[in-house]
Scaffold this motif. Structure first.
Motif, mmCIF file in Angstrom:
data_model
loop_
_atom_site.group_PDB
_atom_site.id
_atom_site.type_symbol
_atom_site.label_atom_id
_atom_site.label_comp_id
_atom_site.label_asym_id
_atom_site.label_seq_id
_atom_site.Cartn_x
_atom_site.Cartn_y
_atom_site.Cartn_z
ATOM 1 N N LYS A 114 2.657 6.630 16.106
ATOM 2 C CA LYS A 114 3.090 7.293 14.586
ATOM 3 C C LYS A 114 3.802 6.082 13.778
ATOM 4 O O LYS A 114 3.751 6.093 12.535
ATOM 5 N N ALA A 117 0.667 4.368 12.227
ATOM 6 C CA ALA A 117 0.198 5.174 11.224
ATOM 7 C C ALA A 117 1.112 5.077 9.682
ATOM 8 O O ALA A 117 0.598 5.237 8.908
ATOM 9 N N SER A 118 2.342 5.340 9.860
ATOM 10 C CA SER A 118 3.169 5.249 9.009
ATOM 11 C C SER A 118 3.099 3.765 8.153
ATOM 12 O O SER A 118 3.183 3.786 6.907
ATOM 13 N N ARG A 119 3.331 2.666 8.943
ATOM 14 C CA ARG A 119 3.019 1.499 8.550
ATOM 15 C C ARG A 119 1.712 1.268 7.637
ATOM 16 O O ARG A 119 1.480 0.791 6.511
ATOM 17 N N ALA A 120 0.628 1.699 8.051
ATOM 18 C CA ALA A 120 -0.760 1.897 7.487
ATOM 19 C C ALA A 120 -0.793 2.528 6.423
ATOM 20 O O ALA A 120 -1.353 2.427 5.205
ATOM 21 N N HIS A 121 -0.052 3.764 6.465
ATOM 22 C CA HIS A 121 -0.102 4.732 5.197
ATOM 23 C C HIS A 121 0.911 4.021 4.036
ATOM 24 O O HIS A 121 0.517 3.907 2.997
ATOM 25 N N ARG A 122 1.793 3.308 4.495
ATOM 26 C CA ARG A 122 2.601 2.516 3.511
ATOM 27 C C ARG A 122 1.911 1.340 2.924
ATOM 28 O O ARG A 122 1.787 1.105 1.668
ATOM 29 N N GLN A 124 -1.370 1.267 2.559
ATOM 30 C CA GLN A 124 -2.494 1.781 1.694
ATOM 31 C C GLN A 124 -1.774 2.180 0.391
ATOM 32 O O GLN A 124 -2.423 2.071 -0.628
ATOM 33 N N GLU A 125 -0.593 2.785 0.376
ATOM 34 C CA GLU A 125 0.257 3.046 -0.790
ATOM 35 C C GLU A 125 0.330 1.791 -1.679
ATOM 36 O O GLU A 125 0.255 1.766 -2.991
ATOM 37 N N ASP A 128 -2.935 0.882 -3.287
ATOM 38 C CA ASP A 128 -3.311 1.891 -4.246
ATOM 39 C C ASP A 128 -2.456 1.362 -5.324
ATOM 40 O O ASP A 128 -3.258 1.492 -6.665
#
Length: 160
Positions: A114, A117-122, A124-125, A128
């Motif tokens: 988790k 995944a949270s680090r990867a999401h941040r 990616q933000e 972007d």
């Protein structure tokens, strides 16, 4: 708690033997139950063993004045009770850890995934946001230099 219950039961039986009071099976069960209940009730109170000992002695019909027989050695016995209590707690913790080792490892792995995944999401933000800023940057610039602040010498050169 374990040490106090054992101590009170053994001390009560010792006092009964020194006073030649016969202890049948029913009285021994009464001592055990009363000592356990008294130990649970006085678990966090220092030196409560002597006070609760009166209840245990009363449960089998012995006078409270006999508590003075063990008063002189109670300080030392208190250290032994504490050791037994800590040993019981440590053994309990070890058993719980052994029984839940696989479950805790699974939970740790889930938490690690988790976090990843949270680090990867941040990340990616952030990527972007940088892409959006890159897309907007040429339209916002009139030339290759941008002035920051009120001082005209502060210039940032932008090279595509």
């Amino acid at each position: 708690m374990d040490g106090t219950a054992l101590y009170e039961a053994v001390a009560c039986l010792f006092i009964a033997q020194t006073q030649n009071v016969p202890m049948d099976f029913g009285k021994i069960v009464a001592v055990s139950v009363t000592a356990t209940a008294a130990a649970i009730g006085a678990a966090g109170v220092p030196q409560a063993g002597l006070v609760t000992m009166v209840m245990v002695l009363d449960a089998v019909g012995l006078d409270a004045k006999y508590v003075t027989m063990i008063l002189a050695i109670d300080w030392f016995l208190d250290r032994i009770r504490t050791t037994v209590n800590i040993l019981g707690d440590v053994i309990g913790c070890g058993i719980v850890q052994h029984l839940s080792k696989d479950f805790l490892a699974k939970m740790d792995e889930e938490q690690r995934l988790k976090r990843r995944a949270s680090r990867a999401h941040r990340l990616q933000e952030v990527i972007d946001d940088v892409e959006v800023e890159k897309a907007l940057l040429p339209a916002a610039l009139q030339n290759d230099a941008v002035h920051y602040g009120s001082h005209p010498d502060t210039v940032v050169q932008v090279h595509p």
